[in-house]
Motif scaffolding. Sequence first.
Motif, PDB file in Angstrom:
ATOM      1  N   PRO A  94     -63.613  16.102  29.812  1.00 13.01           N
ATOM      2  CA  PRO A  94     -63.496  14.699  29.371  1.00 13.01           C
ATOM      3  C   PRO A  94     -63.312  14.553  27.864  1.00 13.01           C
ATOM      4  CG  PRO A  94     -65.312  14.969  30.906  1.00 13.01           C
ATOM      5  CD  PRO A  94     -64.861  16.340  30.540  1.00 13.01           C
ATOM      6  N   LEU A  95     -64.015  15.385  27.084  1.00 13.67           N
ATOM      7  CA  LEU A  95     -63.875  15.310  25.629  1.00 13.67           C
ATOM      8  C   LEU A  95     -62.448  15.635  25.202  1.00 13.67           C
ATOM      9  CD1 LEU A  95     -65.042  15.065  22.765  1.00 13.67           C
ATOM     10  CD2 LEU A  95     -65.710  17.471  22.938  1.00 13.67           C
ATOM     11  N   VAL A  96     -61.907  16.722  25.743  1.00 15.45           N
ATOM     12  CA  VAL A  96     -60.538  17.105  25.402  1.00 15.45           C
ATOM     13  C   VAL A  96     -59.547  16.032  25.853  1.00 15.45           C
ATOM     14  CG1 VAL A  96     -58.736  18.826  25.798  1.00 15.45           C
ATOM     15  CG2 VAL A  96     -61.095  19.555  25.466  1.00 15.45           C
ATOM     16  N   SER A  97     -59.790  15.482  27.036  1.00 16.48           N
ATOM     17  CA  SER A  97     -58.896  14.444  27.557  1.00 16.48           C
ATOM     18  C   SER A  97     -58.908  13.199  26.674  1.00 16.48           C
ATOM     19  CB  SER A  97     -59.303  14.087  28.985  1.00 16.48           C
ATOM     20  OG  SER A  97     -58.508  13.040  29.492  1.00 16.48           O
ATOM     21  N   VAL A  98     -60.102  12.772  26.244  1.00 14.55           N
ATOM     22  CA  VAL A  98     -60.206  11.583  25.391  1.00 14.55           C
ATOM     23  C   VAL A  98     -59.523  11.816  24.049  1.00 14.55           C
ATOM     24  CG1 VAL A  98     -61.830  10.167  24.089  1.00 14.55           C
ATOM     25  CG2 VAL A  98     -62.278  10.679  26.486  1.00 14.55           C
ATOM     26  N   ILE A  99     -59.800  12.956  23.435  1.00  3.86           N
ATOM     27  CA  ILE A  99     -59.198  13.247  22.128  1.00  3.86           C
ATOM     28  C   ILE A  99     -57.689  13.328  22.240  1.00  3.86           C
ATOM     29  CG2 ILE A  99     -59.027  14.982  20.306  1.00  3.86           C
ATOM     30  CD1 ILE A  99     -61.946  15.608  20.722  1.00  3.86           C
ATOM     31  N   PHE A 100     -57.193  14.003  23.286  1.00  7.81           N
ATOM     32  CA  PHE A 100     -55.742  14.133  23.454  1.00  7.81           C
ATOM     33  C   PHE A 100     -55.092  12.765  23.669  1.00  7.81           C
ATOM     34  CE2 PHE A 100     -52.078  14.634  26.315  1.00  7.81           C
ATOM     35  CZ  PHE A 100     -51.281  15.462  25.535  1.00  7.81           C
ATOM     36  N   THR A 101     -55.704  11.942  24.528  1.00 12.90           N
ATOM     37  CA  THR A 101     -55.129  10.625  24.807  1.00 12.90           C
ATOM     38  C   THR A 101     -55.103   9.749  23.557  1.00 12.90           C
ATOM     39  OG1 THR A 101     -55.946  10.739  27.083  1.00 12.90           O
ATOM     40  CG2 THR A 101     -55.317   8.576  26.257  1.00 12.90           C
ATOM     41  N   VAL A 102     -56.197   9.745  22.803  1.00 12.73           N
ATOM     42  CA  VAL A 102     -56.256   8.917  21.593  1.00 12.73           C
ATOM     43  C   VAL A 102     -55.272   9.417  20.546  1.00 12.73           C
ATOM     44  CG1 VAL A 102     -57.738   8.140  19.714  1.00 12.73           C
ATOM     45  CG2 VAL A 102     -58.631   8.228  22.035  1.00 12.73           C
ATOM     46  N   LEU A 103     -55.124  10.730  20.420  1.00 10.63           N
ATOM     47  CA  LEU A 103     -54.163  11.276  19.459  1.00 10.63           C
ATOM     48  C   LEU A 103     -52.730  10.892  19.828  1.00 10.63           C
ATOM     49  CD1 LEU A 103     -55.537  14.859  18.710  1.00 10.63           C
ATOM     50  CD2 LEU A 103     -55.332  12.970  17.098  1.00 10.63           C
ATOM     51  N   VAL A 104     -52.391  11.053  21.098  1.00 10.72           N
ATOM     52  CA  VAL A 104     -51.025  10.760  21.532  1.00 10.72           C
ATOM     53  C   VAL A 104     -50.686   9.283  21.355  1.00 10.72           C
ATOM     54  CG1 VAL A 104     -49.514  10.686  23.553  1.00 10.72           C
ATOM     55  CG2 VAL A 104     -50.897  12.711  23.110  1.00 10.72           C
ATOM     56  N   ARG A 105     -51.614   8.410  21.686  1.00  9.95           N
ATOM     57  CA  ARG A 105     -51.339   6.971  21.627  1.00  9.95           C
ATOM     58  C   ARG A 105     -51.669   6.353  20.272  1.00  9.95           C
ATOM     59  NH1 ARG A 105     -52.707   4.200  27.460  1.00  9.95           N
ATOM     60  NH2 ARG A 105     -51.788   5.832  28.771  1.00  9.95           N
ATOM     61  N   GLY A 106     -52.552   7.012  19.507  1.00  8.25           N
ATOM     62  CA  GLY A 106     -52.958   6.419  18.240  1.00  8.25           C
ATOM     63  C   GLY A 106     -52.140   6.857  17.047  1.00  8.25           C
ATOM     64  N   LEU A 107     -51.634   8.085  17.059  1.00  7.47           N
ATOM     65  CA  LEU A 107     -50.876   8.584  15.909  1.00  7.47           C
ATOM     66  C   LEU A 107     -49.622   7.762  15.596  1.00  7.47           C
ATOM     67  CD1 LEU A 107     -51.119  12.480  16.195  1.00  7.47           C
ATOM     68  CD2 LEU A 107     -52.028  11.012  14.385  1.00  7.47           C
ATOM     69  N   PRO A 108     -48.850   7.308  16.600  1.00  6.18           N
ATOM     70  CA  PRO A 108     -47.667   6.496  16.246  1.00  6.18           C
ATOM     71  C   PRO A 108     -47.998   5.223  15.475  1.00  6.18           C
ATOM     72  CG  PRO A 108     -47.518   7.268  18.517  1.00  6.18           C
ATOM     73  CD  PRO A 108     -48.893   7.597  18.048  1.00  6.18           C
ATOM     74  N   GLY A 109     -49.190   4.669  15.670  1.00  9.04           N
ATOM     75  CA  GLY A 109     -49.548   3.442  14.967  1.00  9.04           C
ATOM     76  C   GLY A 109     -50.289   3.656  13.670  1.00  9.04           C
ATOM     77  N   LEU A 110     -50.594   4.917  13.352  1.00  8.35           N
ATOM     78  CA  LEU A 110     -51.361   5.211  12.140  1.00  8.35           C
ATOM     79  C   LEU A 110     -50.409   5.370  10.966  1.00  8.35           C
ATOM     80  CD1 LEU A 110     -54.396   5.578  11.630  1.00  8.35           C
ATOM     81  CD2 LEU A 110     -54.034   8.039  11.715  1.00  8.35           C
ATOM     82  N   SER A 111     -50.566   4.521   9.961  1.00  8.78           N
ATOM     83  CA  SER A 111     -49.690   4.537   8.784  1.00  8.78           C
ATOM     84  C   SER A 111     -50.468   3.982   7.595  1.00  8.78           C
ATOM     85  CB  SER A 111     -48.438   3.704   9.038  1.00  8.78           C
ATOM     86  OG  SER A 111     -48.773   2.332   9.222  1.00  8.78           O
ATOM     87  N   PRO A 112     -49.976   4.208   6.375  1.00 10.16           N
ATOM     88  CA  PRO A 112     -50.655   3.624   5.201  1.00 10.16           C
ATOM     89  C   PRO A 112     -50.754   2.107   5.276  1.00 10.16           C
ATOM     90  CG  PRO A 112     -49.132   5.341   4.525  1.00 10.16           C
ATOM     91  CD  PRO A 112     -48.899   5.128   5.985  1.00 10.16           C
ATOM     92  N   ASP A 113     -49.716   1.441   5.797  1.00  7.71           N
ATOM     93  CA  ASP A 113     -49.773  -0.020   5.920  1.00  7.71           C
ATOM     94  C   ASP A 113     -50.885  -0.453   6.876  1.00  7.71           C
ATOM     95  OD1 ASP A 113     -47.688  -0.358   4.162  1.00  7.71           O
ATOM     96  OD2 ASP A 113     -46.158  -0.378   5.726  1.00  7.71           O
TER      97      ASP A 113
END
Length: 369
Positions: A94-113
Amino acid sequence: MLDTTSALSRPGSLLTKNRLPRYTPWIVLAAALILGAALSALIGFSVTSFAIFTAVLFVIGGTVVTWIVEGKRHAVDRLATNLVCGAFLLALLPLVSVIFTVLVRGLPGLSPDFLLTSMGGMTGAVDNATMENGTAVLGGAYHGIVGTLLITFWATVISVPVGLLAAVYLVEYSRGGTLSRAITFFVDVMTGIPSIVAGLFAAAFFGLVFGPGTRTGFVAAVALSVLMIPVVVRSTEEMLKIVPNELREASYALGVRKWRTILKVVVPTAISGIASGVTLAIARVIGETAPLLVTAGFVNTINFNAFAGWMSTLPTFIYRQLMSPTSPTNTDPSTQRAWAAALILIIMVMLLNLGARLIARIFAPRTSR
């Protein structure tokens, strides 16, 4: 007489007789993968059924092969080893699954703005235009980051001294009397209090003192401190208990007063565990949403004053973006902001753990070799 040297040098000697080669688990795993895929395909292939079949076949196959070649005793040992490793992987999944899911879906929206702007002025028309033109998603979580840091800071300032002193009293000063039993009882009760109850308590208390509808960052910090204090007390108490009594007695033998012994000997010895307990308490509350909704409210602008005005946090920001998207017809921008904020929250918890390890290493007592 047995020639030990020649016996050790010959393949199939007495020391290697009836022993499986080291690569046997890999062969069993390969066979389990093939059979697991076949059995999963019979009932409609899915990753879940494939993983379950493979794990069961690997445990059974490894145990049977070991029993045939090495005997019952080694087979039981192999079974226990496989079950322990399987439990570890199951807990890790579950830990690996949560981290992987958040990374995949969260990285595209992470920016300096996203990190340096708030939701002030953001409307559904902006999100609609973003989806039509294919431009970058506007709006950020800067106000939520600021609110999370401020509220968590004040909650820590309230909780750590209270929890630490309560634990010191229970371990160093109490003699099992009525007061210590009462403190232990209420700490146990507070450990199981639902977070929304802590929020309602803080809102009601400040409503009675300052008037109904009082919502500030400090009210939220008090609500979170109700959840943090029992964790700090329990973890600190356990760490103080494992400090050897010989250290205390050596300090007393030198004529050092009790309070100074606690401050200079006991607490520094247990500082590593205390820091870990405080970090655990912070991680316990940093993602709470319900108590913050009823104590700090939600705003789209930045508020640096925790003692006046509503204040947004990352958990409430995520909740608001998912439950009440800025544009009801185009929810993708709001969903992207929510996942990016969730990634920031996980990064903050990770940094807290790294900070606790650093503090523990800096303040840990020096030992000579």
